[in-house]
Write a protein that holds these residues in place. Structure first.
Motif, short mmCIF file in Angstrom:
data_model
loop_
_atom_site.label_atom_id
_atom_site.label_comp_id
_atom_site.label_asym_id
_atom_site.label_seq_id
_atom_site.Cartn_x
_atom_site.Cartn_y
_atom_site.Cartn_z
N GLY A 109 11.18 10.90 11.30
CA GLY A 109 10.94 12.36 10.79
C GLY A 109 10.49 11.67 9.35
N VAL A 110 10.14 10.53 9.00
CA VAL A 110 9.74 10.41 7.82
C VAL A 110 7.51 10.31 7.97
N ASN A 111 7.43 10.00 6.73
CA ASN A 111 5.80 10.01 7.12
C ASN A 111 5.73 8.83 5.86
N GLU A 142 0.75 7.12 -7.10
CA GLU A 142 -0.39 7.64 -6.97
C GLU A 142 -0.46 8.81 -6.60
N PHE A 143 1.06 9.49 -5.50
CA PHE A 143 0.82 10.68 -4.90
C PHE A 143 1.15 11.85 -6.99
N SER A 165 -2.88 12.71 9.56
CA SER A 165 -0.69 12.82 9.99
C SER A 165 -0.71 13.61 10.93
N TRP A 189 2.77 17.28 -0.98
CA TRP A 189 4.04 18.25 -1.02
C TRP A 189 5.49 17.04 -1.38
N TYR A 190 4.29 16.14 -1.11
CA TYR A 190 5.34 15.07 -1.02
C TYR A 190 6.42 14.90 -3.05
N HIS A 243 2.54 8.02 5.14
CA HIS A 243 1.38 8.03 5.01
C HIS A 243 -0.07 7.10 4.81
N PRO A 287 12.49 8.13 1.16
CA PRO A 287 10.73 8.21 1.76
C PRO A 287 10.06 10.01 2.20
N SER A 288 9.18 9.96 2.15
CA SER A 288 8.60 11.41 2.51
C SER A 288 8.98 11.96 3.44
N ARG A 289 9.07 12.34 3.70
CA ARG A 289 9.45 13.51 5.66
C ARG A 289 7.99 14.82 5.37
N GLN A 290 7.47 14.87 4.53
CA GLN A 290 5.80 15.63 4.56
C GLN A 290 4.81 15.22 5.57
N PRO A 291 4.49 15.81 6.44
CA PRO A 291 3.21 15.47 6.79
C PRO A 291 1.83 15.53 5.99
N ASN A 292 2.15 16.64 5.07
CA ASN A 292 1.09 16.32 3.75
C ASN A 292 1.29 15.99 2.37
N ALA A 293 0.17 14.92 1.81
CA ALA A 293 0.93 14.28 0.65
C ALA A 293 1.23 15.43 -0.17
N ARG A 339 0.44 4.01 -3.01
CA ARG A 339 -0.42 5.34 -2.56
C ARG A 339 1.13 6.20 -2.71
N LEU A 340 2.41 6.06 -2.54
CA LEU A 340 3.25 6.92 -3.47
C LEU A 340 3.05 7.44 -4.69
N ALA A 383 0.75 -1.47 0.05
CA ALA A 383 -0.23 -0.09 -0.11
C ALA A 383 0.74 1.12 0.23
N TYR A 384 1.83 1.14 0.63
CA TYR A 384 2.85 2.09 0.91
C TYR A 384 3.04 2.43 -0.36
#
Ligand SMILES: [Fe+2]
Lengths: 257, 281
Positions: free
Chosen positions: B104-106, A50-51, B64, A87-88, B108, A79-85, A47-48, A43-44
């Motif tokens: 620091g990793v997300n 898809e973003f 999040s 900005w990925y 999602h 890996p993503s470091r953004q809480p908000n997808a 999902r990425l 799924a990970y």
């Protein structure tokens, strides 16, 4: 096992495919733990992907499924470091510029920059736009010192020649063209909630760059005249100005000192 | 401890439906918005929410917060959340009983926690700190999960009840997640539902999921299945009149289909509360 350790292993299982986490998971009645953990692992990735497909739909068509899939995999290695997808995918154009084999693919990089500019314009800060009527209040003697503020969504990019045409063709599922020699300047902005773009000629590009550096109307006209063997080009700059208002690019006029 | 008044029957506010909602003002009692979708500097999403908020109550639902993570709380995120709430005045704010990454990793995703007393203490402490910061109670949602940890010392429902009572937070009960997790882990749905403190549940989620042979996955891309409707009918009497909404996040149908599902939810809730049902029960 401490929670911190368990989460670290779980994350390593997702990102790197480490198996250590499986020791902390039980088989279900119907299936084994590896299959169950794979739900998160798969799924990970999905999902990425898809973003990135969401933010770079035309780049995806341009590269084709296989190459786009490889790009997604390569990009995922960090890996993503953004809480908000949202900005990925922000770093994708820079990533392509830095990484083999992508850095050799100028048309793909510039399509990525193009699509990135469209999404950046889409949710840039709001600002009320000014209409051309504002020019009526400017006294004739103040015109040379007239300075402009632009909408925060404005982006001006120098891209490989033909990028905008490739974008338009692919977006409409037409046969893609190839990039041309040289460069083209594309202006991006948002008006009434929608992102727009248009190519700008070399002299308008220069006028915009100067205007965004707070250079007043008089200086812009002088610079363009200089570039044009000293001919008066005020009429042409006035034309740009009218277009900037029509596009909804100007937010404020001021008279500089 | 007085629960916020029930809002009725709501839908998720998704961009594909903005136009239709603005043009037709459909008979939806309220909308749930994904907080992160509006944590952007400006543009259409915020403008749409501004207009829709003028007509409908909203609640803010986040993905999040990572309340169960061992990483430090992300106060940049919490500040943005608080300022969004200040602007749009949601009836409440919710997020999930899960973590989304460490170091620091997300990732999602809504990742599961082991049901240990260590995790419980950790989560309770974090919910309390977030509630202090936001100046309001959070609603915490049960997630769908696919794995069971060897470390777990208690049932999921005990863990949730303890979390809610010790952190003094609200709960958002996702009926589909109870169904999916009960299938995946082979537990009894009734044990779960009965253990949830009804006086803390402010909202129900209904959703569709997808099926693998050996497990079900919470994807929100399908209509609500018959089993979940049946479970919803069963849980209704326990929670009385309660804000209920349908989550749909992909494979979007025409808006009318969601309205039809919402009508079915209204009918199901009404019928579950009739005396005839009580007599039968
Ligand atoms: Fe949910």
């Amino acid at each position: 096992m401490k929670l911190a350790e368990l989460q670290m292993r779980f994350q390593a299982g997702i990102v790197k495919g480490d198996n250590a986490i499986l020791a902390s998971i039980v088989d279900s009645r119907r299936t084994d733990r590896a299959t169950l953990f794979a739900v998160y692992h798969d799924a990970y990735r999905m999902r990425l992907a898809e973003f990135l497909s969401h933010d770079f739909p035309v780049l995806r068509v341009h590269l084709g499924e296989e190459a786009f899939g490889r790009l997604v995999e390569d990009y995922m290695s960090a890996p993503s470091r953004q809480p908000n997808a949202r900005w990925y995918g922000t770093r994708l154009p820079d990533f392509m510029q830095e990484m083999a084999p992508w850095r050799r693919n100028r048309s793909a990089i510039d399509l990525a920059r193009f699509e990135r500019a469209l999404s950046d314009a889409f949710d840039a800060p709001d600002a009320p736009i000014s209409t051309i009527d504002a020019l009526r209040d400017i006294r004739a003697e103040d015109w040379p010192r007239l300075a402009f503020e632009f909408h925060p969504s404005l982006r001006l990019l120098d891209l490989a020649g033909g990028t905008a045409q490739i974008y338009a063709a692919l977006a409409q599922e037409e046969k893609p063209l190839v990039i041309r020699q040289g460069e083209e300047a594309i202006l991006f902005w948002r008006n009434d909630g929608q992102s727009f773009y248009r190519p700008v000629a070399e002299d308008e590009r220069l006028a915009l760059l100067e205007a965004r550096r707070d250079k007043p109307f008089g200086d812009i006209c002088a610079l363009l005249a200089f570039q044009n063997n000293g001919d008066d080009v005020t009429w042409r700059v006035a034309g740009f100005l009218a277009q900037w208002f029509a596009d909804g690019l100007v937010t404020r006029l001021s008279i500089s000192d | 401890m007085e629960k916020p008044a029930p809002l009725g029957f709501g839908l998720g506010l998704r961009p594909v439906y903005y136009q239709e909602i603005l043009e037709k003002s459909p008979r939806v009692d309220w909308f749930e918005v994904i907080s992160e979708n509006f944590m952007v500097p400006g543009g259409r999403p915020l403008a749409m929410l501004e207009r829709i908020r003028g007509t409908y109550p909203i609640v803010m639902h986040g993905v999040s917060m990572s309340i169960a993570s061992t990483a430090p709380l992300d106060f940049d995120y919490l500040r943005a959340l608080k300022s969004l709430a200040g602007r749009f005045q949601p009836e409440w704010i919710s997020d999930h009983l899960c973590w989304t990454g460490v170091h620091g990793v997300n990732l999602h995703d809504l990742l599961p926690v082991p049901y240990t007393s260590e995790a419980l203490d950790h989560i309770v402490d974090r919910i309390r700190r977030v509630q202090d910061f936001l100046g309001r109670r959070l609603a915490i949602e049960n997630v769908s999960s696919y794995v069971t940890f060897t470390e777990s010392e208690m049932d999921e429902w005990t863990f949730i009840r303890e979390t809610a009572e010790r952190a003094d937070c609200w709960l958002l009960l996702d009926v589909n997640n109870v169904f999916v997790s009960s299938f995946n882990h082979g537990f009894d749905q009734a044990s779960f539902i009965d253990a949830i403190p009804a006086d803390r549940v402010v909202q129900l989620h209904l959703a569709g999921h997808s099926e693998a042979v050996t497990h079900k996955i919470d994807t929100h891309d399908q209509p609500i299945c018959e089993d979940v409707w049946s479970l919803y009918h069963e849980v209704c009497p326990r929670f009385g009149s309660i804000s209920t909404m349908i989550e749909r996040d992909d494979n979007f149908p025409p808006f009318d289909e969601l309205m039809a599902e919402l009508d079915r939810a209204r009918a199901t809730a009404a019928c579950a509360r009739t005396p005839a049902h009580e007599a039968a029960a």
